[in-house]
Design a protein around this motif. Structure first.
Motif, mmCIF file in Angstrom:
data_model
loop_
_atom_site.group_PDB
_atom_site.id
_atom_site.type_symbol
_atom_site.label_atom_id
_atom_site.label_comp_id
_atom_site.label_asym_id
_atom_site.label_seq_id
_atom_site.Cartn_x
_atom_site.Cartn_y
_atom_site.Cartn_z
ATOM 1 N N SER A 175 -6.439 1.028 9.574
ATOM 2 C CA SER A 175 -6.397 -0.370 9.136
ATOM 3 C C SER A 175 -5.705 -0.495 7.782
ATOM 4 O O SER A 175 -4.936 -1.435 7.551
ATOM 5 C CB SER A 175 -7.811 -0.937 9.065
ATOM 6 O OG SER A 175 -7.816 -2.230 8.525
ATOM 7 N N VAL A 176 -5.986 0.466 6.898
ATOM 8 C CA VAL A 176 -5.341 0.455 5.573
ATOM 9 C C VAL A 176 -3.834 0.634 5.733
ATOM 10 O O VAL A 176 -3.029 -0.050 5.088
ATOM 11 C CB VAL A 176 -5.932 1.558 4.679
ATOM 12 C CG1 VAL A 176 -5.157 1.652 3.361
ATOM 13 C CG2 VAL A 176 -7.395 1.285 4.399
ATOM 14 N N TYR A 177 -3.424 1.565 6.616
ATOM 15 C CA TYR A 177 -1.999 1.802 6.859
ATOM 16 C C TYR A 177 -1.325 0.540 7.393
ATOM 17 O O TYR A 177 -0.222 0.173 6.959
ATOM 18 C CB TYR A 177 -1.813 2.929 7.881
ATOM 19 C CG TYR A 177 -2.083 4.313 7.337
ATOM 20 C CD1 TYR A 177 -1.837 4.632 6.003
ATOM 21 C CD2 TYR A 177 -2.575 5.312 8.182
ATOM 22 C CE1 TYR A 177 -2.090 5.907 5.522
ATOM 23 C CE2 TYR A 177 -2.832 6.594 7.702
ATOM 24 C CZ TYR A 177 -2.593 6.880 6.372
ATOM 25 O OH TYR A 177 -2.831 8.142 5.900
ATOM 26 N N VAL A 178 -1.980 -0.148 8.343
ATOM 27 C CA VAL A 178 -1.410 -1.349 8.945
ATOM 28 C C VAL A 178 -1.232 -2.440 7.893
ATOM 29 O O VAL A 178 -0.171 -3.077 7.802
ATOM 30 C CB VAL A 178 -2.297 -1.854 10.103
ATOM 31 C CG1 VAL A 178 -1.853 -3.247 10.569
ATOM 32 C CG2 VAL A 178 -2.250 -0.873 11.266
ATOM 33 N N ARG A 179 -2.252 -2.666 7.077
ATOM 34 C CA ARG A 179 -2.154 -3.704 6.041
ATOM 35 C C ARG A 179 -1.089 -3.365 5.020
ATOM 36 O O ARG A 179 -0.355 -4.236 4.537
ATOM 37 C CB ARG A 179 -3.513 -3.882 5.363
ATOM 38 C CG ARG A 179 -4.473 -4.756 6.161
ATOM 39 C CD ARG A 179 -5.789 -4.920 5.458
ATOM 40 N NE ARG A 179 -6.583 -3.689 5.495
ATOM 41 C CZ ARG A 179 -7.582 -3.424 4.678
ATOM 42 N NH1 ARG A 179 -7.890 -4.274 3.716
ATOM 43 N NH2 ARG A 179 -8.264 -2.315 4.804
ATOM 44 N N SER A 180 -0.997 -2.076 4.675
ATOM 45 C CA SER A 180 0.022 -1.659 3.718
ATOM 46 C C SER A 180 1.423 -1.905 4.279
ATOM 47 O O SER A 180 2.312 -2.403 3.582
ATOM 48 C CB SER A 180 -0.157 -0.174 3.397
ATOM 49 O OG SER A 180 0.860 0.271 2.535
ATOM 50 N N PHE A 181 1.592 -1.590 5.583
ATOM 51 C CA PHE A 181 2.889 -1.812 6.238
ATOM 52 C C PHE A 181 3.227 -3.303 6.266
ATOM 53 O O PHE A 181 4.359 -3.714 5.988
ATOM 54 C CB PHE A 181 2.850 -1.251 7.653
ATOM 55 C CG PHE A 181 4.070 -1.582 8.467
ATOM 56 C CD1 PHE A 181 5.272 -0.895 8.277
ATOM 57 C CD2 PHE A 181 4.025 -2.605 9.412
ATOM 58 C CE1 PHE A 181 6.396 -1.219 9.017
ATOM 59 C CE2 PHE A 181 5.151 -2.930 10.159
ATOM 60 C CZ PHE A 181 6.352 -2.234 9.960
ATOM 61 N N GLN A 182 2.205 -4.127 6.605
ATOM 62 C CA GLN A 182 2.437 -5.574 6.664
ATOM 63 C C GLN A 182 2.852 -6.127 5.309
ATOM 64 O O GLN A 182 3.744 -6.973 5.218
ATOM 65 C CB GLN A 182 1.180 -6.277 7.171
ATOM 66 C CG GLN A 182 0.889 -6.048 8.644
ATOM 67 C CD GLN A 182 -0.440 -6.632 9.072
ATOM 68 O OE1 GLN A 182 -1.330 -6.830 8.242
ATOM 69 N NE2 GLN A 182 -0.581 -6.903 10.378
ATOM 70 N N GLN A 183 2.191 -5.636 4.237
ATOM 71 C CA GLN A 183 2.531 -6.098 2.885
ATOM 72 C C GLN A 183 3.954 -5.700 2.501
ATOM 73 O O GLN A 183 4.730 -6.497 1.967
ATOM 74 C CB GLN A 183 1.525 -5.544 1.880
ATOM 75 C CG GLN A 183 0.135 -6.158 1.982
ATOM 76 C CD GLN A 183 -0.880 -5.435 1.144
ATOM 77 O OE1 GLN A 183 -0.570 -4.465 0.457
ATOM 78 N NE2 GLN A 183 -2.132 -5.892 1.196
ATOM 79 N N GLU A 184 4.303 -4.454 2.818
ATOM 80 C CA GLU A 184 5.648 -3.978 2.473
ATOM 81 C C GLU A 184 6.710 -4.689 3.300
ATOM 82 O O GLU A 184 7.782 -5.039 2.807
ATOM 83 C CB GLU A 184 5.730 -2.465 2.692
ATOM 84 C CG GLU A 184 4.898 -1.669 1.690
ATOM 85 C CD GLU A 184 4.879 -0.189 2.002
ATOM 86 O OE1 GLU A 184 5.590 0.237 2.936
ATOM 87 O OE2 GLU A 184 4.160 0.553 1.298
ATOM 88 N N TYR A 185 6.388 -4.912 4.616
ATOM 89 C CA TYR A 185 7.336 -5.604 5.488
ATOM 90 C C TYR A 185 7.520 -7.045 5.040
ATOM 91 O O TYR A 185 8.632 -7.568 4.979
ATOM 92 C CB TYR A 185 6.837 -5.554 6.924
ATOM 93 C CG TYR A 185 7.751 -6.249 7.907
ATOM 94 C CD1 TYR A 185 8.951 -5.652 8.325
ATOM 95 C CD2 TYR A 185 7.419 -7.508 8.414
ATOM 96 C CE1 TYR A 185 9.789 -6.297 9.222
ATOM 97 C CE2 TYR A 185 8.253 -8.159 9.311
ATOM 98 C CZ TYR A 185 9.444 -7.547 9.719
ATOM 99 O OH TYR A 185 10.270 -8.203 10.596
#
Length: 573
Positions: free
Chosen positions: A558-568
């Motif tokens: 979940s942390v990885y997904v949120r981090s990816f969404q923020q960067e994207y």
């Protein structure tokens, strides 16, 4: 309240005890019943007190309701008045915990004092605990705590030499530990029958286990010294197993469950010694000291066993040095101290008592005073008492038979005596409150008190740390204290501790820098929530135990997904 019965006996009644007519009526009925059954010679006021105590527990067991406690309390007080110290201690605990009755700490203390006057083991532990912790309004007094603990610790060394059905080996079984619960057995359980089958097939370890369970009353098996001796003998004679030869020799030396036979005991000890078994070497030294009066040969054997790690040999060498009986050497307190320290660290109860005694006074120029550590050592020694073990066994048996109220009652008897595992289990039962057998207000107060006491112990159960953190966060909104609890659990490598620290961070709370430093993290983690969450959930995932892998991995994903969404999201802007 005792005046209605005229037989002479030293009563426990005090001026502050109130008279209850119904209490006297029940006692009189029991006295008549005992007279009818046994005749006048077989009856005493103490026997009436024991009968009242048993009747009280029977009434509670039959009802399985806390409402019954207020009705049986007068019977318990009458039983205590008739010199039943168990009733005095139970009454004290009920008043102290407020289970089914109004809390009255001062009366609880007075009742505990009455029971302790007759050297009731649990009452002594209870008073030692009160003065050690400064609990229930009793003043903190390390010296008095030491005196109470030392009393029962010395009794424990004697009690262990005189096994009886009333004593059971003390075992720390935590109710949240399914693995330990599954190891519990009894004489009719399949585990015990399987061990007996293996023993008959000649498996030495099974023979040892069955003998130990029967002799000490371990893992739910009732003590039966005579049956234990038969297993010791079979392992010694048929299997020539050094452990069984030693155990059999010891009961032959002491005449426990078998006729005393010193020459036969020595033969088995020498055979076990030939196989390098340290306890047998130590026991042979004891034989030469006690029966041959040969301190020189005893010292040689004890030195040999000490090199093999024998705790008893370290104790015996310490006694020789202390009493000036070591061959061709003068009395030497410092050498005695070194051996007592070694014995205590190896788990020898008498060694711990001797060590504590030296730490209370110190040895001028050589050993400093350590009064607080002395209290901990005699407390540890006292908590090996078989009468405490019996209470713990009853509590566990009731739990395994799904009787939560009786289990809680017995755990409270041990919890109020300061025993950490019992404190945890009392809190756990109140926390679970299966079937709503407790009033919710009492259950909440109970779990907070006993979880709190648990985390003050030398080696607190991490589950208690987690639950205290949850209670502090959910009921008091005390984020900082909750984080401290989770941190302590995480430092013990509990995955739930790491996971909960992650949850706090995820909910927007900033952890104190001091907490991060103790967890081995840097200021960089404080400035980057994603990095901090990654660290927490990775450590949670990598803890031992399969149960934590999936939830911690999902949280990390979940942390990885949120981090990816923020960067994207930042990239497309």
């Amino acid at each position: 309240s005792c005046s209605s019965i005229s037989w002479p006996v030293k009563l426990q009644c005090e001026a502050w005890e109130t008279s209850f007519p119904q209490r006297r009526k029940t006692a009189a009925k029991l006295a008549k019943l005992l007279l009818f059954k046994h005749g006048r010679r077989g009856v005493s006021l103490a026997a009436v007190g024991r009968a009242l105590y048993s009747l009280s527990l029977h009434k509670l067991d039959a009802s399985s309701s806390t409402a019954t406690l207020s009705r049986i309390l007068p019977l318990l007080l009458q039983a205590g008045c008739l010199a039943d110290n168990r009733a005095l201690h139970l009454s004290s605990v009920l008043y102290s915990a407020g289970l089914g009755v109004q809390k009255r700490p001062n009366k609880a203390w007075l009742l505990a004092l009455l029971a302790a006057q007759k050297d009731d083991r649990l009452a002594l532990l209870h008073l030692g605990h009160l003065h050690h912790q400064g609990d229930r309004g009793v003043p903190l007094d390390p010296d008095l705590a030491y005196a109470y603990y030392a009393n029962i610790a010395k009794q424990t060394t004697v009690d262990r030499l005189n096994p009886s059905p009333q004593q059971v080996f003390v075992e720390s079984v935590y109710l949240n530990n399914e693995e330990m619960l599954n190891l519990q057995t009894n004489e009719n359980h399949h585990i015990f029958h399987w061990l007996k089958l293996q023993a008959r097939k000649g498996v030495a370890e099974a023979e040892q286990s069955v003998g130990r369970m029967l002799f000490w009353g371990q893992q739910g098996v009732s003590p039966d010294v005579q049956k234990a001796v038969r297993h010791y003998e079979r392992g010694a004679v048929r299997l020539e197993d050094p452990v069984s030869m030693y155990d059999y020799a010891i009961v032959l030396l002491q005449g426990h469950g078998v006729k005393k036979d010193i020459p036969k005991a020595v033969i088995f000890l020498k055979k076990a010694m030939e196989q390098g078994f340290a306890p047998a070497i130590n026991a042979l030294g004891w034989y030469y000291e006690q029966f041959e009066g040969n301190d020189e040969r005893a010292a040689e054997l004890w030195e040999q066993a000490d090199r093999l790690g024998s705790p008893d040999s370290a104790l015996n060498l310490g006694v020789l040095y202390l009493q000036g009986r070591y061959p061709r050497k003068a009395a030497d307190q410092v050498m005695a101290y070194k051996y007592f320290l070694k014995a205590a660290e190896r788990g020898q109860i008498s060694g711990a008592v001797h060590l504590a005694g030296m730490w209370t006074t110190g040895i001028p120029g050589h050993v400093k005073r350590h009064p607080s550590d002395a209290v901990l050592w005699v407390k540890w020694a006292a908590e090996h008492n078989g009468y405490l073990g019996s209470i713990l066994r009853k509590a566990l048996d009731y739990y395994l038979n799904s009787d939560a109220l009786m289990s809680l009652l017995y755990y409270l008897l041990a919890a109020e005596s300061g025993y950490a595992a019992a404190q945890f289990n009392a809190a756990y039962l109140c926390d679970q409150n299966t079937g709503g057998f407790l009033d919710p207000t009492f259950a909440s107060r109970c779990m907070r008190r006993y979880y709190n006491l648990t985390i003050k112990s030398e080696n607190p159960e991490t589950y208690a740390l987690i639950r205290m953190g949850d209670l502090l966060y959910e009921q008091q909104n005390d984020f900082f204290s909750a984080a401290e609890m989770y941190k302590l659990a995480a430092l013990k490598n509990d995955p739930q501790g790491w996971y909960n620290l992650g949850l706090l961070t995820d909910e927007g709370y900033r952890l104190p820098l001091s907490v991060l430093i103790e967890l081995g993290l840097s200021e960089l983690h404080l400035a980057d929530d994603t990095l901090l969450l990654n660290t927490f959930y990775k450590r949670c995932r990598d803890c031992e135990g399969a149960d934590s892998y999936l939830p911690c991995s999902l949280a990390l994903f979940s942390v990885y997904v949120r981090s990816f969404q923020q960067e994207y999201g930042a990239a497309i802007k």
